[in-house]
Enzyme design. Structure first.
Site, short mmCIF file in Angstrom:
data_model
loop_
_atom_site.label_atom_id
_atom_site.label_comp_id
_atom_site.label_asym_id
_atom_site.label_seq_id
_atom_site.Cartn_x
_atom_site.Cartn_y
_atom_site.Cartn_z
N TYR A 48 93.65 -25.68 76.20
CA TYR A 48 94.22 -24.54 75.29
C TYR A 48 93.07 -24.58 74.28
CZ TYR A 48 98.55 -25.13 77.78
OH TYR A 48 99.50 -24.98 78.70
N PRO A 203 109.22 -19.23 80.60
CA PRO A 203 110.86 -19.33 80.99
C PRO A 203 111.62 -18.00 80.75
CG PRO A 203 110.58 -20.47 78.73
CD PRO A 203 109.09 -20.28 79.44
N LEU A 204 111.03 -17.18 79.88
CA LEU A 204 111.44 -15.83 79.71
C LEU A 204 110.92 -14.69 80.62
CD1 LEU A 204 111.71 -15.58 75.83
CD2 LEU A 204 113.51 -16.12 77.32
N GLY A 206 108.34 -13.16 80.73
CA GLY A 206 107.80 -11.98 80.05
C GLY A 206 108.61 -10.70 79.92
N GLY A 209 108.42 -9.46 76.36
CA GLY A 209 107.34 -8.97 75.79
C GLY A 209 107.09 -7.54 76.22
N LYS A 210 105.98 -7.21 76.52
CA LYS A 210 105.44 -5.98 76.87
C LYS A 210 106.14 -5.37 78.12
CE LYS A 210 101.02 -6.66 74.58
NZ LYS A 210 99.50 -6.49 74.61
#
Length: 288
Positions: A48, A203-204, A206, A209-210
């Site tokens: 990372y 877990p969402l 994406g 987001g966009k």
């Protein structure tokens, strides 16, 4: 085994150079805020921030003055990215004993800790040898460098291969409403059968987001958010955590408000028909 980690895990991938580029004081404040909410588990990987985020976190962790025993550190190794300082010319996987041992020692030094609560092999490699991996884990365990061992992005057959030599306690996989395949292809079934803790990255899916949310899903979420008194991201996390395998979401936000929503989602019980309503709204069709 599964009680060792907070239900919501703070994912650090976007905290450093690959994302928000938080300062030491900002990371320290974020660690403290998470801890105050009951988020005590922090997910890392050596790569990372192009091998920099663990060190950023370690410095900030020391500044936070939170006792090490109060937190759980997860890290991963096995992906070798192109890096001039390391002499790596090509992105590849490496699970030789020497590489694993060196990777863990570097992670410990950067995180400023004497042990990892959980070490994950980051992605499966066609060249991985279960016996070699077991030798490395035996040495790391005997030295007290790792408390537990798991995998990330491994299929059930690959988990079974590794677990013939070494017990696997966790598998971190991509699973969400947008990536629900593991709920149907046997991946989560296998975790339940073998008492392996599933952790969910992204877990969402994406969806917050966009990515444009399908109209039907947006309508369903708005309706049910009002019913369950939670924002859309809270409802999506509650939907994921409804699965009986006990999924632990790895939430990658740097916003404490989003962490609060995630923690609150742990207490939401979604009715069965509502759960399938959300699934159908995303997929565009009911169950067969």
């Amino acid at each position: 085994m599964h009680k060792n980690y907070s239900r919501i895990i703070a994912g650090t991938m976007n905290w450093g150079q690959w994302g928000a580029q938080l300062s030491t004081s900002q990371i320290s404040e974020l660690i403290q805020s998470c801890y105050a909410l009951g988020i005590s588990t922090f997910d890392h990987a050596d790569i990372y921030g192009d091998y920099t985020t663990e060190a950023d976190f370690g410095t900030a962790f020391k500044a936070s003055e939170i006792p090490r025993a109060s937190l759980q550190f997860i890290s991963k190794c096995g992906i070798a990215l192109v890096n001039q300082k390391r002499g790596t010319r090509l992105n590849h996987y490496n699970y030789t004993k020497e590489y694993i041992l060196n990777a863990v020692e570097r992670s410990l030094n950067k995180l400023q800790t004497s042990y990892l609560d959980l070490l994950l092999l980051h992605r499966p490699s066609p060249l991985m040898d279960p016996e070699v991996i077991d030798e490395a884990m035996t040495e790391l365990t005997s030295k007290g460098y790792i408390k537990s061992f798991g995998l990330s992005n491994f299929t059930p057959s690959q988990v079974k291969l590794i677990s013939q030599k070494r017990a696997v306690t966790a598998n971190q996989i991509e699973v969400s409403l947008a990536t629900s395949t593991p709920m149907f292809n046997g991946e989560l079934d296998y975790c339940m059968r073998e008492n392996i803790l599933p952790m969910a990255w992204a877990p969402l899916g994406g969806l917050m987001g966009k990515k444009v949310i399908p109209h039907a899903l947006n309508m369903a979420l708005e309706k049910l958010c009002e019913k369950y008194k939670t924002p859309k991201d809270g409802l999506l996390l509650a939907w994921l955590m409804s699965h009986p395998s006990g999924i632990h979401p790895v939430v990658g936000t740097t916003k404490i408000a989003r962490h609060k929503t995630a923690v609150a989602a742990c207490d939401i019980i979604i009715e069965t028909e509502d759960w399938f309503y959300i699934l159908a709204a995303y997929r565009g069709y009911d169950i067969p």
